[in-house]
Design an enzyme around this catalytic site. Structure first.
Site, PDB file in Angstrom:
ATOM      1  N   LYS A 120       0.834  -1.201   0.000  1.00  0.00           N
ATOM      2  CA  LYS A 120       0.000   0.000   0.000  1.00  0.00           C
ATOM      3  C   LYS A 120       0.876   1.262   0.000  1.00  0.00           C
ATOM      4  CE  LYS A 120      -1.965   1.924   3.492  1.00  0.00           C
ATOM      5  NZ  LYS A 120      -2.644   2.050   4.775  1.00  0.00           N
ATOM      6  N   ASP A 138      -6.471   1.525   0.911  1.00  0.00           N
ATOM      7  CA  ASP A 138      -6.531   1.748   2.360  1.00  0.00           C
ATOM      8  C   ASP A 138      -7.947   1.421   2.838  1.00  0.00           C
ATOM      9  OD1 ASP A 138      -8.115   3.824   1.525  1.00  0.00           O
ATOM     10  OD2 ASP A 138      -7.118   5.350   2.722  1.00  0.00           O
TER      11      ASP A 138
END
Ligand code: SF4
Length: 222
Positions: A120, A138
């Site tokens: 991420k 997220d």
């Protein structure tokens, strides 16, 4: 959600915010990498509060090594998991100095080999700093992908793969920010504000929240 609807979804969010940007504050790619690393399980507001003073002093990986782990901790102690994060930031800074001439490599696979940098974080850096078509999933994007039906998946990686498949070319770079901002301010976790949502008619979520005083039967139809 059909591809044409996905395009329309982002076209409307782009209309509201044509040039979306991360809410994390940074002055260069290295500072962005540090800020994103610190932001795991923390809010952007909290990270910005800590990094404003830090980034006035630290602009390069070598600056960070000169500051040292204890010095870094004193700046970021208001951020959750700051001990582990400080260790990782010092370790990744040492690697950047040793192996990359102090530069942040523009390569997701290489970024994920750095301490504390997961997929991420690497996707955010690739997208925000290098304009790459990456989808950093997220909590907001995970929720939005599943709620709207645009990108359903049980894991962040599954949602990322769906987004990669479905988001059309003109929206690919900006989609990350549009989704985060929409999730943060409109399609909130506990109380989504469907009554003022620009994409409500495209969204597949069955339990849309009506405005106060409005009956559920008056919700917009999908
Ligand atoms: S209609 Fe509601 S659930 Fe769907 S995207 Fe908008 S705020 Fe989220």
């Amino acid at each position: 959600m059909k591809k044409a609807d996905v395009f329309e979804f982002f076209r409307r969010l782009a209309e509201e915010n044509p040039a979306p940007e991360t809410e994390l504050e940074y002055g260069n790619v290295y500072q962005l990498l540090v800020a994103v690393t610190l932001s795991a399980q923390a809010t952007d507001v909290g990270v910005n509060k800590a990094t404003r003073k830090l980034f006035a002093q630290v602009k390069t990986p070598q600056d960070m090594l000169d500051l040292g782990e204890d010095g870094l901790k004193s700046h970021i102690k208001t951020i959750g998991l700051f001990n582990a994060k400080a260790k990782n930031v010092i370790a990744l800074s040492a690697i950047l100095v040793r192996d990359f001439g102090g530069e942040v490599p523009a390569d997701r696979d290489v970024l994920t080999t750095l301490p504390g940098v997961g997929r991420k974080t690497a996707n955010v850096v690739m997208n925000c700093a290098f304009g790459a078509e990456t989808f950093a999933v997220d909590t907001h994007i995970f929720r939005l992908g599943n709620r709207t039906g645009m990108a359903k998946g049980k894991t962040p990686l599954a949602v990322e793969k769906q987004l990669d498949k479905k988001v059309p070319a003109p929206c690919r770079v900006g989609s990350h920010h549009w989704m985060i901002l929409h999730g943060r301010y409109v399609c909130k976790a506990r109380s989504p504000e469907c009554w003022r949502c620009a994409v409500a008619d495209l969204c597949g979520w069955k339990d849309k929240v009506p405005a106060k005083g409005e009956k559920a039967s008056a919700r917009r139809k999908v």
